[in-house]
Design an enzyme around this catalytic site. Structure first.
Site, PDB file in Angstrom:
ATOM      1  N   CYS A  69       0.909  -1.381  -0.049  1.00  0.00           N
ATOM      2  CA  CYS A  69      -0.017   0.014  -0.034  1.00  0.00           C
ATOM      3  C   CYS A  69       0.944   1.219  -0.201  1.00  0.00           C
ATOM      4  O   CYS A  69       0.389   2.351  -0.322  1.00  0.00           O
ATOM      5  CB  CYS A  69      -1.141   0.147   1.190  1.00  0.00           C
ATOM      6  SG  CYS A  69      -2.183  -1.371   1.231  1.00  0.00           S
ATOM      7  N   HIS A  95      -3.655   7.264   2.561  1.00  0.00           N
ATOM      8  CA  HIS A  95      -4.122   5.797   1.852  1.00  0.00           C
ATOM      9  C   HIS A  95      -5.565   5.533   2.379  1.00  0.00           C
ATOM     10  O   HIS A  95      -5.695   5.505   3.618  1.00  0.00           O
ATOM     11  CB  HIS A  95      -2.887   4.883   2.379  1.00  0.00           C
ATOM     12  CG  HIS A  95      -3.357   3.543   1.900  1.00  0.00           C
ATOM     13  ND1 HIS A  95      -3.905   3.089   0.708  1.00  0.00           N
ATOM     14  CD2 HIS A  95      -3.260   2.497   2.815  1.00  0.00           C
ATOM     15  CE1 HIS A  95      -4.176   1.769   1.022  1.00  0.00           C
ATOM     16  NE2 HIS A  95      -3.548   1.312   2.310  1.00  0.00           N
ATOM     17  N   ASN A 117     -10.232  -0.145  -0.434  1.00  0.00           N
ATOM     18  CA  ASN A 117      -8.715  -0.058  -0.519  1.00  0.00           C
ATOM     19  C   ASN A 117      -7.994  -0.480  -1.633  1.00  0.00           C
ATOM     20  O   ASN A 117      -8.075  -1.646  -1.836  1.00  0.00           O
ATOM     21  CB  ASN A 117      -8.011  -0.595   0.760  1.00  0.00           C
ATOM     22  CG  ASN A 117      -6.685  -0.696   0.920  1.00  0.00           C
ATOM     23  OD1 ASN A 117      -5.850  -0.274  -0.004  1.00  0.00           O
ATOM     24  ND2 ASN A 117      -6.180  -1.126   2.336  1.00  0.00           N
TER      25      ASN A 117
HETATM   26  N1  COA Z   1     -18.375  -8.963   8.463  1.00  0.00           N
HETATM   27  C1  COA Z   1     -18.613  -9.358   9.720  1.00  0.00           C
HETATM   28  N2  COA Z   1     -17.763  -9.494  10.724  1.00  0.00           N
HETATM   29  C2  COA Z   1     -16.486  -9.705  10.232  1.00  0.00           C
HETATM   30  C3  COA Z   1     -15.935  -9.230   9.091  1.00  0.00           C
HETATM   31  C4  COA Z   1     -16.790  -8.750   8.078  1.00  0.00           C
HETATM   32  N3  COA Z   1     -16.509  -8.469   6.901  1.00  0.00           N
HETATM   33  N4  COA Z   1     -14.618  -9.328   9.073  1.00  0.00           N
HETATM   34  C5  COA Z   1     -14.199  -9.741  10.467  1.00  0.00           C
HETATM   35  N5  COA Z   1     -15.440  -9.887  11.147  1.00  0.00           N
HETATM   36  C6  COA Z   1     -15.549 -10.069  12.515  1.00  0.00           C
HETATM   37  C7  COA Z   1     -14.170 -11.100  13.054  1.00  0.00           C
HETATM   38  O1  COA Z   1     -14.197 -12.371  12.699  1.00  0.00           O
HETATM   39  C8  COA Z   1     -14.625 -10.877  14.634  1.00  0.00           C
HETATM   40  O2  COA Z   1     -15.421 -11.614  14.979  1.00  0.00           O
HETATM   41  P1  COA Z   1     -15.164 -12.675  16.362  1.00  0.00           P
HETATM   42  O3  COA Z   1     -15.116 -11.387  17.492  1.00  0.00           O
HETATM   43  O4  COA Z   1     -16.750 -13.415  16.470  1.00  0.00           O
HETATM   44  O5  COA Z   1     -13.767 -13.303  16.307  1.00  0.00           O
HETATM   45  C9  COA Z   1     -15.039  -9.422  14.575  1.00  0.00           C
HETATM   46  O6  COA Z   1     -15.617  -9.044  13.404  1.00  0.00           O
HETATM   47  C10 COA Z   1     -14.005  -8.437  15.107  1.00  0.00           C
HETATM   48  O7  COA Z   1     -12.741  -8.601  14.264  1.00  0.00           O
HETATM   49  P2  COA Z   1     -11.648  -7.839  13.980  1.00  0.00           P
HETATM   50  O8  COA Z   1     -10.613  -8.352  13.193  1.00  0.00           O
HETATM   51  O9  COA Z   1     -11.390  -7.412  15.642  1.00  0.00           O
HETATM   52  O10 COA Z   1     -12.431  -6.436  13.516  1.00  0.00           O
HETATM   53  P3  COA Z   1     -11.815  -4.762  13.319  1.00  0.00           P
HETATM   54  O11 COA Z   1     -12.486  -3.998  14.040  1.00  0.00           O
HETATM   55  O12 COA Z   1     -10.330  -5.016  13.688  1.00  0.00           O
HETATM   56  O13 COA Z   1     -11.922  -4.817  11.769  1.00  0.00           O
HETATM   57  C11 COA Z   1     -10.605  -4.913   9.834  1.00  0.00           C
HETATM   58  C12 COA Z   1     -11.446  -5.716  10.962  1.00  0.00           C
HETATM   59  C13 COA Z   1      -9.946  -5.751   8.908  1.00  0.00           C
HETATM   60  C14 COA Z   1     -11.603  -3.959   9.068  1.00  0.00           C
HETATM   61  C15 COA Z   1      -9.667  -3.856  10.525  1.00  0.00           C
HETATM   62  O14 COA Z   1      -8.807  -4.499  11.453  1.00  0.00           O
HETATM   63  C16 COA Z   1      -8.945  -3.169   9.413  1.00  0.00           C
HETATM   64  O15 COA Z   1      -9.441  -2.161   8.828  1.00  0.00           O
HETATM   65  N6  COA Z   1      -7.757  -3.224   9.736  1.00  0.00           N
HETATM   66  C17 COA Z   1      -6.696  -2.504   8.891  1.00  0.00           C
HETATM   67  C18 COA Z   1      -6.748  -3.194   7.354  1.00  0.00           C
HETATM   68  C19 COA Z   1      -5.990  -2.311   6.325  1.00  0.00           C
HETATM   69  O16 COA Z   1      -6.341  -1.214   6.017  1.00  0.00           O
HETATM   70  N7  COA Z   1      -5.016  -2.794   5.875  1.00  0.00           N
HETATM   71  C20 COA Z   1      -4.570  -2.166   4.585  1.00  0.00           C
HETATM   72  C21 COA Z   1      -3.108  -1.888   4.695  1.00  0.00           C
HETATM   73  S1  COA Z   1      -2.816  -0.439   5.726  1.00  0.00           S
END
Ligand code: COA
Length: 352
Positions: free
Chosen positions: A122, A264, A294
């Site tokens: 990214c 980003h 993204n």
């Molecule tokens: N729909 C519904 N539930 C989802 C889901 C989706 N698309 N994706 C994950 N979940 C669930 C998980 O399984 C978890 O369930 P559990 O508590 O029963 O285990 C719960 O939601 C929380 O998951 P978590 O990973 O802690 O959520 P989060 O708030 O961190 O959000 C992301 C997940 C991926 C959206 C977030 O971590 C994120 O955006 N990270 C940065 C990613 C990024 O931008 N990367 C690019 C490089 S910079």
């Protein structure tokens, strides 16, 4: 002590942005479309990420196809037909070998022009920008076409709701030219960083020498992109805020000088947290995450091309672009927006 961090103290010959282009596939994939096959919902995706839809290529379209479209648009925007170097930043090259940049250059009518890829996930656009600025500063090139292009839909695990809802496809490009410091479109010092201790937070485990040298076939699913989202989230906010302040300081600017923060487009909550830490008001934060998700390396140039084309970013505006991604990598740069007409539009596959 020797400072070994990768930081330029400013180019010997300044680089300016001469033209800007952006291209998105026509196929819109909504959150509701994904919810028909994944245990997720529009409400969850919107509230946790800020994403409402993303663009995915049709089967048969590759990264080079989007790259050529965005590259041609940037060349038109700059009013040039040749450049001295072509750089393509991508995580999703058409093939593992060779680099995609020579093919992109050839399809743009630039056979004979030096062309290479940059891989910084990214942060790819900003690493590519530093490369381009460096080529100009060293005198190796007077003009550079930098394209950042991704078809992330081709590496997503369709069953992984943690990644399948986040990423989209697209391409953005700029033409860089040589000019004195302070010229319209001037690129400020590019500040970059990396931390390979976090290499496995964002990865495609199979397909590289580690797996291939074992002589064993890849385990099912190992060719897909994987991300430990929560840890990435935390580091992204910290690094993006820190490197932004570094880039501002090196450019001799303060947060108050910035007309637009172009973060980003990782996650709306990441962008908001970075803006909050920097003290940038919400109305100065550019965003298109809602429509495109993204798009990894392509995220910043797609955002800027779109914002310039629709009039949000105007000539003379001071932009702070900042990214974080796999590697781990991060970077930031200030740009004095040029007086160029951006070309932004939909990719049309050949023969359609
Ligand atoms: N729909 C519904 N539930 C989802 C889901 C989706 N698309 N994706 C994950 N979940 C669930 C998980 O399984 C978890 O369930 P559990 O508590 O029963 O285990 C719960 O939601 C929380 O998951 P978590 O990973 O802690 O959520 P989060 O708030 O961190 O959000 C992301 C997940 C991926 C959206 C977030 O971590 C994120 O955006 N990270 C940065 C990613 C990024 O931008 N990367 C690019 C490089 S910079």
């Amino acid at each position: 002590m020797v400072d070994r961090t990768a930081r330029g103290d400013g180019p010997m010959t300044g680089a300016v942005v001469l033209g800007v282009g952006g291209s998105l596939p026509g196929r819109v994939v909504t959150n509701d479309d994904l919810a028909t096959r994944l245990d997720t919902s529009d409400e969850w995706i919107r509230s946790r990420t800020g994403i409402g839809a993303r663009r995915w290529v049709e089967p048969g379209t590759a990264t080079s196809d989007l790259a050529v479209d965005a590259g041609a648009r940037a060349l038109r925007s700059a009013g040039v037909s040749t450049v001295d170097a072509v750089i393509v930043a991508t995580t999703t090259p058409d093939r593992l070998c060779p680099a995609v940049a020579p093919e992109v250059a050839a399809r743009l009518g630039l056979v004979g022009t030096p062309a290479h890829d940059v891989a910084a996930v990214c942060t790819g656009f900003l690493y590519g920008l530093a490369n381009g600025v460096g080529l100009i500063a060293s005198g190796a090139a007077r003009t550079v076409l930098l394209i950042a292009a991704e078809t992330f839909s081709t590496i997503l695990d369709p069953q992984d709701r943690g990644t399948a809802v986040i990423f989209g496809d697209g391409a953005g490009a700029v033409v860089l030219g040589a000019a004195g410091p302070g010229a319209p479109g001037a690129v400020g010092p590019c500040v970059l960083g990396s931390d390979g201790i976090g290499a496995d937070l964002i990865q495609i485990p199979a397909g590289g020498s580690r797996q291939r040298s074992s002589g064993l076939a890849a385990a099912p699913g190992e060719h897909y992109f994987k991300m430990r989202g929560k840890e990435v989230f935390r580091q992204a906010v910290e690094r993006m805020a820190e490197v932004s302040l570094d880039a501002l300081a090196r450019a001799g600017l303060t947060v108050g000088d910035i007309d637009h923060l172009a973060p980003h487009q990782a996650n709306m909550r990441i962008c908001a947290a970075v803006a909050h830490r920097l003290g940038v008001p919400e109305d100065r934060v550019l965003a298109n995450l809602d429509e495109v998700g993204n798009t990894a390396a392509a995220s910043i140039p797609v955002l800027l091309a779109q914002a310039a084309a629709d009039g949000r970013v105007k000539a003379g505006d001071q932009v702070l672009a900042v990214a974080f991604g796999g590697g781990l990598t991060w970077g930031a740069v200030t740009l004095a927006w040029p007086d160029a007409v951006a070309s932004f539009g939909t990719f049309v596959p050949a023969g359609s």
